[in-house]
Scaffold this motif. Sequence first.
Motif, PDB file in Angstrom:
ATOM      1  N   ASN A 143     -13.877   0.983  -8.916  1.00 49.90           N
ATOM      2  CA  ASN A 143     -13.051  -0.224  -8.827  1.00 49.90           C
ATOM      3  C   ASN A 143     -13.897  -1.483  -8.924  1.00 49.90           C
ATOM      4  O   ASN A 143     -13.421  -2.523  -9.378  1.00 49.90           O
ATOM      5  CB  ASN A 143     -12.232  -0.216  -7.529  1.00 49.90           C
ATOM      6  CG  ASN A 143     -13.084  -0.001  -6.313  1.00 49.90           C
ATOM      7  OD1 ASN A 143     -13.915   0.892  -6.296  1.00 49.90           O
ATOM      8  ND2 ASN A 143     -12.892  -0.815  -5.305  1.00 49.90           N
ATOM      9  N   SER A 195      -7.344   1.286  -6.231  1.00 52.15           N
ATOM     10  CA  SER A 195      -7.903   1.803  -4.988  1.00 52.15           C
ATOM     11  C   SER A 195      -9.401   1.976  -5.130  1.00 52.15           C
ATOM     12  O   SER A 195      -9.943   1.975  -6.233  1.00 52.15           O
ATOM     13  CB  SER A 195      -7.259   3.136  -4.637  1.00 52.15           C
ATOM     14  OG  SER A 195      -7.509   4.059  -5.652  1.00 52.15           O
ATOM     15  N   HIS A 196     -10.057   2.131  -3.997  1.00 54.96           N
ATOM     16  CA  HIS A 196     -11.501   2.329  -3.989  1.00 54.96           C
ATOM     17  C   HIS A 196     -11.774   3.792  -4.321  1.00 54.96           C
ATOM     18  O   HIS A 196     -11.279   4.676  -3.633  1.00 54.96           O
ATOM     19  CB  HIS A 196     -12.022   1.985  -2.594  1.00 54.96           C
ATOM     20  CG  HIS A 196     -13.449   2.300  -2.376  1.00 54.96           C
ATOM     21  ND1 HIS A 196     -14.443   1.383  -2.577  1.00 54.96           N
ATOM     22  CD2 HIS A 196     -14.054   3.437  -1.993  1.00 54.96           C
ATOM     23  CE1 HIS A 196     -15.605   1.944  -2.314  1.00 54.96           C
ATOM     24  NE2 HIS A 196     -15.399   3.186  -1.958  1.00 54.96           N
ATOM     25  N   GLY A 225      -3.173   3.815  -2.673  1.00 58.72           N
ATOM     26  CA  GLY A 225      -3.768   2.524  -2.980  1.00 58.72           C
ATOM     27  C   GLY A 225      -2.740   1.430  -3.067  1.00 58.72           C
ATOM     28  O   GLY A 225      -1.583   1.592  -2.670  1.00 58.72           O
ATOM     29  N   LYS A 226      -3.207   0.306  -3.618  1.00 60.55           N
ATOM     30  CA  LYS A 226      -2.341  -0.868  -3.707  1.00 60.55           C
ATOM     31  C   LYS A 226      -1.613  -0.847  -5.039  1.00 60.55           C
ATOM     32  O   LYS A 226      -2.227  -0.660  -6.084  1.00 60.55           O
ATOM     33  CB  LYS A 226      -3.224  -2.114  -3.595  1.00 60.55           C
ATOM     34  CG  LYS A 226      -2.452  -3.408  -3.545  1.00 60.55           C
ATOM     35  CD  LYS A 226      -3.442  -4.563  -3.474  1.00 60.55           C
ATOM     36  CE  LYS A 226      -2.763  -5.866  -3.801  1.00 60.55           C
ATOM     37  NZ  LYS A 226      -3.744  -6.902  -4.148  1.00 60.55           N
ATOM     38  N   ILE A 231       0.851  -1.183   0.000  1.00 62.86           N
ATOM     39  CA  ILE A 231       0.000   0.000   0.000  1.00 62.86           C
ATOM     40  C   ILE A 231       0.889   1.237   0.000  1.00 62.86           C
ATOM     41  O   ILE A 231       1.851   1.312   0.758  1.00 62.86           O
ATOM     42  CB  ILE A 231      -0.895   0.029   1.257  1.00 62.86           C
ATOM     43  CG1 ILE A 231      -1.658  -1.286   1.424  1.00 62.86           C
ATOM     44  CG2 ILE A 231      -1.840   1.205   1.228  1.00 62.86           C
ATOM     45  CD1 ILE A 231      -2.747  -1.515   0.440  1.00 62.86           C
TER      46      ILE A 231
END
Lengths: 163, 231
Positions: free
Chosen positions: B157, B56-57, B42-43, B7
Amino acid sequence: MAFRKEKQSLSKGVLQMKFMQRTAVQQLVDENEAQLIDEEHWYLAVPKEFKMKGKPQIIEESFQPLLGLRFGRQSFKGFNPEIERLATNINKDQDLAESEKKEQEASVSDEEMAERYASLVGTIGKKFQKKKRQKKQESKEDEEEEEVEREPKKKRKFLKPKD
Amino acid sequence: MCEVGGIGLPGDKIVDKETDGRIVLGPGLRKETEHVLMTKPGKLCFKDPNIYWVDSHHKRYIPVRGENVLGVVTNKSGDTFKVDIGGSEQASLSYLAFEGATKRNRPDVKIGDQVFCKLLVASKHTEPEVVCIDSSGKSNGLGVIRDGGMTITTPCNHIRKILSPDCVLLKTLGNSLPYEIAIGMNGKIWIKGRTTKETIALTNAIACAEYMNNEQISLMCRKLVNSLSGF
């Protein structure tokens, strides 16, 4: 500067006069110089630390091609045949690639293939040899084979079916 | 520093795998002199051969050229429509950008209609522009969406998850129920089943699949179909 501007504003008629020839020539040269723009003009003087370093990159802003996303409109079980046909058409390339991947996993690997063909080389090579040589080689091979002790070849015959 | 699978926050440098050739930077990453920096939290994800992006959301849609979106016509002015696609600004849609439309033969689009369209222009500084035809003038599934159905808005997402080739959601639902769906990259989904009841059930199934994996999805679909048919 003011002098120059004045010089530029001299009319053609005045410049053509004999006593003005030197000024006229000088003006022509100046104009040519102004037109000659060397190559450096077109490059920005970017300091070294701002120049891109490292690996070359491609920037892709959309997720659609990046993740291989499917077409957004879909229909199932013949709800809208037109859309169904269209969606399968658009997604066909992806499905093809997917099935190809699966096929590759299931089928023989390159090494295995090479191994198998290596054993075939001799057998196929025989076909292209002349008969005499073939016999010679066979007899040689037979001698070798006898040493290894292989099963004797059976001649295949038609087998009558049992009643 | 952020590694693949970790992350990260905006400004973090990414640690790339030592691979040859050009690397592809997806959304959320930017090249800054010699480092690649994250611009979104985010990832950090990686996909073969050389693709990096940040997952990411997020619910706010950022228009990107070439993406298919589902919008609502909000205004009609002169020769363009204004379409709400969920971005920071409304997109413009020319009335000539429909299949078979000419200056004399205007398309039948009213305010409040839903359109499934493709982004033609999406830049930082100008208003986005959408079209309902491809380069050859065919509609190819784009255009006004009518005849009932139901529209929901989900996080962007979630859309990526539904549309990814690995996801079984749409297929599993389609194996037992006939339905039609239009999914825009802006998070809007239009669904239509045979009956209102089925439409609602499908909508719920899609909306609640956000945090499920493939096994859970197929289990949920089985339950849903069973309860729909009265078992």
